[in-house]
Design a protein around this motif. Structure first.
Motif, short mmCIF file in Angstrom:
data_model
loop_
_atom_site.label_atom_id
_atom_site.label_comp_id
_atom_site.label_asym_id
_atom_site.label_seq_id
_atom_site.Cartn_x
_atom_site.Cartn_y
_atom_site.Cartn_z
N THR A 35 0.84 -1.21 0.00
CA THR A 35 0.00 0.00 0.00
C THR A 35 0.87 1.26 0.00
OG1 THR A 35 -0.12 -0.10 2.40
CG2 THR A 35 -1.93 -1.10 1.20
N THR A 40 -0.73 1.87 -4.66
CA THR A 40 -2.14 1.76 -4.24
C THR A 40 -3.07 1.76 -5.47
OG1 THR A 40 -2.03 4.14 -3.90
CG2 THR A 40 -1.99 2.76 -1.92
N ASP A 69 3.12 -2.01 5.02
CA ASP A 69 3.32 -0.58 5.27
C ASP A 69 4.66 -0.37 5.96
OD1 ASP A 69 2.78 -1.55 7.74
OD2 ASP A 69 0.93 -0.43 8.08
N ASN A 108 -11.12 2.61 1.03
CA ASN A 108 -10.66 3.60 2.02
C ASN A 108 -9.17 3.55 2.31
OD1 ASN A 108 -13.41 4.37 2.48
ND2 ASN A 108 -13.63 2.48 3.66
N VAL A 109 -8.39 2.82 1.49
CA VAL A 109 -6.97 2.64 1.82
C VAL A 109 -6.17 3.94 1.64
CG1 VAL A 109 -6.29 1.88 -0.51
CG2 VAL A 109 -5.01 1.07 1.48
N LYS A 110 -5.20 4.10 2.56
CA LYS A 110 -4.31 5.26 2.44
C LYS A 110 -2.89 4.74 2.26
CE LYS A 110 -7.15 8.29 5.21
NZ LYS A 110 -7.45 8.69 6.58
N GLY A 111 -2.11 5.39 1.41
CA GLY A 111 -0.76 4.95 1.11
C GLY A 111 0.18 5.14 2.30
N SER A 112 1.15 4.22 2.40
CA SER A 112 2.14 4.35 3.48
C SER A 112 3.46 4.87 2.91
CB SER A 112 2.34 3.00 4.16
OG SER A 112 2.93 2.11 3.24
#
Lengths: 216, 474
Positions: A35, A40, A69, A108-112
């Protein structure tokens, strides 16, 4: 007809020995999803792979999906894990719920900022060994470029004996395009690491042939 | 190798010397070597021949045994057939001829009745009127002009006319009565005719049965005397039975496969899809066990009904116990058939659910079910219910197959033994002639010395001639 006759014969021969056979026939799959950064954007492909897995895995099999992550060696990074129940109808319900959870996550994923692949693999090994499955597979949906935050130690051998590691959709980075040796070197490095740990290594980039993921 | 070279620089010469030495040695040992080779080949040949004879003996014993088994089985079969024919004869005798006395009485009664009716219906000639003489007397009176006589004659004519009419009426009445009696006899005649026809049929049936019994008795006699014709007939019949029963068994196995596929998937809903017994899924094993139990129950049912005779203990049970056995095995079979039918229904549901899940995972719009979807479901349920009962009948070909396979296996083993004996005889002969060939080759190796020996032992023809010429003048 032949298969039935063979099955009948084998059952009659092996039935008395069957009770002593402790080999597990279940399968456990742990999928790691990168991610980080721009990867993503590839997550919709990961969703297709998860759907394929849900359609392929049988009652009694286990499936876990975790994110990669900054620090992946953590239970918190496991998005969803499940061991499908024995009844096919119950297993189907579980698969529907699993799919729903994955859809929600991808939406709803957020990049790390960092990519701790080794940590994720270690977490996967721990989970897979606990399932006691006969066939264990780690699917790594990533470009295989590890980026560790300062202070994270991952340069040690990992023990993954009896586990097949499949790298999926290993995309070429800008620097790989400029110098393909980097791409090949990266994959070779991972291969050496996995095989040194007693595991099997495979790369599947053609997502049109998902049946190759779980073979062998 | 070099140590064998007598002359280091001349290997060919060394070789020649060695060869010469060997030939000389072989020549010297010729007699003993020949004896040794001959003895060895004879031992081998005799051994093989003895083994072949022993195998042939075993083959003959087996043939004899097969013959006995075949004829015994045939005799049992014929005995059963004759028994069955006698039972049929008994049934006919009981049904039709047991009531023969009553039957006979009925026929006699009918005949008496017919006789009486016939007697009553005979025509009675009307008695001649007594006044004819008076009329004759009046007719003798000479014709006169007396009006009194004409009046008397007129009166007589009238009376005569009246009497004639009365007599005719009486005659018609009695004729009518006779016809009525004859009409009444008609059904009695018909009944009598039918009864006789029935008796005739019964007798004919008995004659046919007697012919069948005669024919079977001839067969039985042929088997008892162990005739080759009877053996051939039975053997060919066994082979035919083997093929036919095998074919039907294959069809039954096909049915069992369909049955298995019908219940294997839904069984996972009952016993779990993830558990295994050895390398096999428990659900598959459970489905197979259900099918095997059904087949076993079918066997017991057929056995209890005395259709098959695989288990003598069931056949020899008393009738009450046997009836209980029939009901028990039928109840279990029916229960299993109902379970299968339910499983077939469940299979359809699971398959539909799996399909729906796969479609949703593939992102395909689920196909709406049509109104006729119940037809395959119903079909599967009916199959689930019927197949266990259909599998019951596999007991019949199974019995034939087992009985026939005894003969077929016997014949096959006999042929194998015969082939083995032939091979042994061939080996025996080969080893004997191999010994002779080796002796010839031995002599070929040492032929120079043999040739020299022959030359030396034969008297010189030239010298002999000279000697003869010297002797002639004397």
């Amino acid at each position: 007809m032949k298969r039935f006759a063979l099955f009948l014969l084998l059952v009659l021969i092996l039935l008395p020995l069957g009770c002593a056979n402790t080999t597990s026939h279940s399968q456990a799959v742990y999928m790691l999803m990168d991610t980080s950064g721009t990867y993503t954007a590839e997550l919709n492909k990961a969703q297709a792979i998860i759907n394929y897995l849900l359609g392929t895995l049988q009652p009694g099999d286990s499936l876990a999906v975790a994110r990669i992550d900054t620090g992946s060696f953590s239970e918190k990074d496991i998005i969803q894990k499940i061991t499908f129940e024995g009844r096919p109808s119950g297993a189907n319900e579980q698969k529907r719920a699993f799919r729903q959870a994955m859809d929600t996550f991808v939406a709803n994923v957020k990049g790390s900022s960092y990519t701790d692949i080794t940590g994720g693999v270690l977490q996967a090994v721990e989970y897979l060994n606990e399932t006691g499955a006969g066939r264990k597979t780690i699917l790594i949906f990533s470009d295989m470029e590890e980026e560790l935050k300062e202070g994270y130690v991952r340069d040690f051998p990992i023990q993954i004996s009896g586990i097949t590691v499949v790298a999926l959709n290993v995309t070429k980075l800008r620097k790989d395009i400029m110098d393909p040796r980097k791409y090949m070197g990266r994959l070779e490095e991972w291969k050496k690491r996995v095989e040194a740990g007693g595991g099997k290594w495979r790369v599947v980039n053609d997502l049109e042939r998902l049946d190759r993921i779980l073979e062998g | 190798m070099k140590q064998f070279l007598l002359f280091q620089d001349h290997p060919v010469l060394s070789l020649l010397l060695w060869a010469t030495l060997a030939i000389v040695l072989l020549y010297m040992a010729r007699k003993q070597a020949h004896q040794a080779i001959r003895s060895f080949s004879r031992v081998l040949s005799t051994g093989f021949r003895l083994a072949a004879r022993s195998v042939l003996g075993a083959e003959q014993r087996l043939r004899h045994r097969n013959r006995e088994v075949l004829l015994a089985a045939g005799m049992i079969e014929v005995e059963k057939e004759i028994e069955r024919e006698f039972l049929r004869v008994e049934a006919v005798v009981k049904q039709d001829l047991q009531t023969y006395p009553a039957f006979h009485r009925s026929m006699s009664d009918l005949l008496v009745k017919i006789d009486e009716d016939y007697s009553q219906s005979t025509e009675v000639p009307p008695s001649p009127p007594t006044w004819i003489a008076a009329v004759d007397a009046v007719a003798q009176i000479p014709e006169s002009k007396d009006g009194g006589v004409a009046t008397i004659l007129g009166e007589i004519h009238k009376t005569l006319d009246r009497q004639h009419k009365a007599a005719m009426a009486e005659y018609r009445k009695s004729s009518g009565t006779r016809h009525t009696l004859l009409k009444r006899m008609m059904p009695t005649w018909r009944k009598l005719s039918q009864t006789l026809e029935k008796v005739g049929k019964t007798i004919t049936g008995l004659q046919e049965r007697a012919q069948v019994i005669d024919s079977r008795m001839n067969d039985y006699e042929a088997m008892r005397t162990m005739s080759a014709t009877a053996e051939r007939k039975l053997s060919s019949s066994s082979l035919t039975q083997f093929v036919i029963a095998g074919l039907v068994m294959l069809i039954a196995i096909g049915g069992a496969v369909i049955n298995f596929n019908l219940i294997a998937l839904p069984m996972s809903e009952m016993v779990g899809g993830g558990s295994y017994i050895g390398p096999f899924k428990t659900a598959n094993v459970a489905a197979l066990v259900i099918i095997l139990v059904e087949v076993s129950m079918g066997l017991f049912l057929m056995e209890s009904l005395r259709i098959t005779h695989l288990f003598p203990i069931i056949g020899s049970m008393d009738d009450r116990m046997r009836r209980k056995m029939i009901w028990i095995s039928f109840s279990i079979l029916l229960t299993l058939a109902c379970v299968e039918s339910a499983l077939a229904f469940m299979r359809d549901q699971i398959a539909a659910d799996n399909e729906a899940l796969k479609q949703s995972l593939a992102g395909v719009q689920a196909v709406t079910s049509s109104a006729d979807n119940w037809i395959p479901t119903l079909g599967q349920m009916v199959m689930g219910l019927v197949l266990p009962f259909a599998l019951t009948f596999v007991a019949i070909p199974l019995e034939s197959f087992i009985h026939a396979s005894r003969t077929v296996i016997g014949i096959t083993v006999m042929w194998l033994l015969r082939l083995f004996a032939l091979a042994l005889r061939l080996l025996g002969n080969t080893s004997y002639y191999c010994g002779r060939v080796i002796i010839s080759l031995y002599d070929l190796l040492i032929f120079p010395l043999l040739w020299a020996e022959e030359k030396m032992s034969r008297p010189r023809p030239a010298a002999a001639t000279v000697q003869a010429s010297k002797e002639v003048p004397q």
